[in-house]
Write an enzyme that holds these catalytic residues in place. Sequence first.
Site, PDB file in Angstrom:
ATOM      1  N   SER A  69       6.925   6.469   3.656  1.00  0.00           N
ATOM      2  CA  SER A  69       6.564   5.429   2.690  1.00  0.00           C
ATOM      3  C   SER A  69       5.773   5.866   1.472  1.00  0.00           C
ATOM      4  CB  SER A  69       5.794   4.313   3.393  1.00  0.00           C
ATOM      5  OG  SER A  69       6.702   3.464   4.027  1.00  0.00           O
ATOM      6  N   SER A  77       7.587   1.948   1.950  1.00  0.00           N
ATOM      7  CA  SER A  77       6.921   0.682   1.742  1.00  0.00           C
ATOM      8  C   SER A  77       5.892   0.689   0.617  1.00  0.00           C
ATOM      9  CB  SER A  77       6.246   0.236   3.038  1.00  0.00           C
ATOM     10  OG  SER A  77       5.254   1.177   3.422  1.00  0.00           O
ATOM     11  N   LYS A 110      -2.734   0.619  -2.340  1.00  0.00           N
ATOM     12  CA  LYS A 110      -1.743  -0.173  -1.604  1.00  0.00           C
ATOM     13  C   LYS A 110      -2.496  -1.275  -0.861  1.00  0.00           C
ATOM     14  CE  LYS A 110       2.007   0.701   1.799  1.00  0.00           C
ATOM     15  NZ  LYS A 110       2.665   1.769   2.573  1.00  0.00           N
TER      16      LYS A 110
HETATM   17  N1  GLN Z   1      10.861   3.171   6.228  1.00  0.00           N
HETATM   18  C1  GLN Z   1      10.069   3.412   7.391  1.00  0.00           C
HETATM   19  C2  GLN Z   1       9.903   2.137   8.169  1.00  0.00           C
HETATM   20  O1  GLN Z   1      10.447   1.171   7.785  1.00  0.00           O
HETATM   21  C3  GLN Z   1       8.758   4.022   7.015  1.00  0.00           C
HETATM   22  C4  GLN Z   1       7.696   3.064   6.654  1.00  0.00           C
HETATM   23  C5  GLN Z   1       6.385   3.719   6.356  1.00  0.00           C
HETATM   24  O2  GLN Z   1       6.303   4.945   6.202  1.00  0.00           O
HETATM   25  N2  GLN Z   1       5.352   2.901   6.333  1.00  0.00           N
HETATM   26  O3  GLN Z   1       9.241   2.084   9.145  1.00  0.00           O
END
Ligand code: GLN
Length: 470
Positions: free
Chosen positions: A159, A135, A59
Amino acid sequence: MLLHGETTSREIVESVATAIASRDHTIGGYLSSDFERAVVEAEAADLSLPLGGIPIALKDNINAEDHPCSCGSRFLKNGYLAPYDATVSSMLKRSGAVLFGRTNLDEFAMGSSTENSAFKKTRNPHDLGRIPGGSSGGSAAVVAADMAVAALGSDTGGSIRQPASHCGVVGLKPSYGRVSRYGLVAFASSLDQIGPLTKTVEDAALVLQAIAGNDPKDSTCLPSEVPDYASSLEGGIRGMKIGLPREFFEDQALDSGVRAKVEEALAKLEAEGAELVELSLPSTAYAVAVYYILAPAEASSNLSRYDGVRYGKRVDEGDGIISMYRDSRAKGFGSEVKRRIILGTYVLSSGYSGKYYLKAQKARTLIQQEYQEAFKKVDVIIGPVSPTPARKIGEHAESPLEDYLADVYTISANLAGICGLSVPCGTVERQGSHLPVGLQILGPHLAESKILQAGRAWEQVRDSGSPAPS
Ligand code: GLN
């Protein structure tokens, strides 16, 4: 096949390159890749190492020396190269892996759809009109579309697990402190963890083995011994107590098709000798609110380092340093990141921190305690990963809150610091597309072996094709 000489690491790397060349223009999982270097590394790889010669994607918020690290942000676009290896990157290299590509993400890992990337939208390989989740949407999509053998993602509130669920791959969020965060660009430091996205639970165990362990460079990393994850993988499900939180299954927002898939999986596990135990996690109702106070608070502090001076983009019209800070941040960050910085700054401000930030910290402790109590009664907790299958691209463009609410089943694990795994459990049909559904297996702190064992058992039951008992 590698060890038996039936293929070579060069061939594997080249097959990944070919898949990317033929598919990634439609999927958009990668932000960059470097196969010249990868082929040289593959040829030099020591095949006796656990991941010898295996191409693994990262990532684009995990530093690997001399590779880009854009975090999906305009701030770090244009030639920013990581000056050092994250601990996970150096550990993967030491295990023989070939790091060749950088996957797309929501800017600074904020989001659940990968639509918040400043560069492009990644598409779900199962339906190009839908999101891959986020994400770590790029990491999930490239594994699902055979454009990497495995990938790393980061999970602050879901994420890794949610995109794994949407793309039909396995995703593991390790317990807080199990994997070093050194070299992961910080979003919310008390919640972030790096973990693998893979095709199988066995692969997730292999990659976790390579990256888990103490790190003097991360003071929140734990010295606890790392178990041999492969050794307990085939332990089966018989006798395991599986907790079913009422709050997950009674949720109005839970799609009936998703619920049916999860319940079908549970019935099959029960038939294999698991014991299903209903339980209650009442603080689930507050998890989204708590997370969306704490994560933005930490983010607003972490992101203050992007000031136009030290990293990436600088916008300087010659009006002095304050204007330079303001213009750099105004132009460098996208709207979701700005929303979180504003929210985080607000909940930390002197007039409101008692009302919001400190209150949320107390609620976080309650959530932690509820999970500790629950794990006195059961070995693992199982439920859905996401209330719905992958939604269409653009569907929540005007209502970010809709996406926040959909994090309800994943964020508690980060707040409680426990581990969680998403394993595919079939598909639901939507407008002609077969969309993957993920089964979430949560375990106590540092109980990765348990959830991997349960996940592996589920894969075997699923793949044996026996019908659900009625
Ligand atoms: N969807 C969550 C957010 O928007 C989690 C994001 C993540 O785990 N990086 O913060």
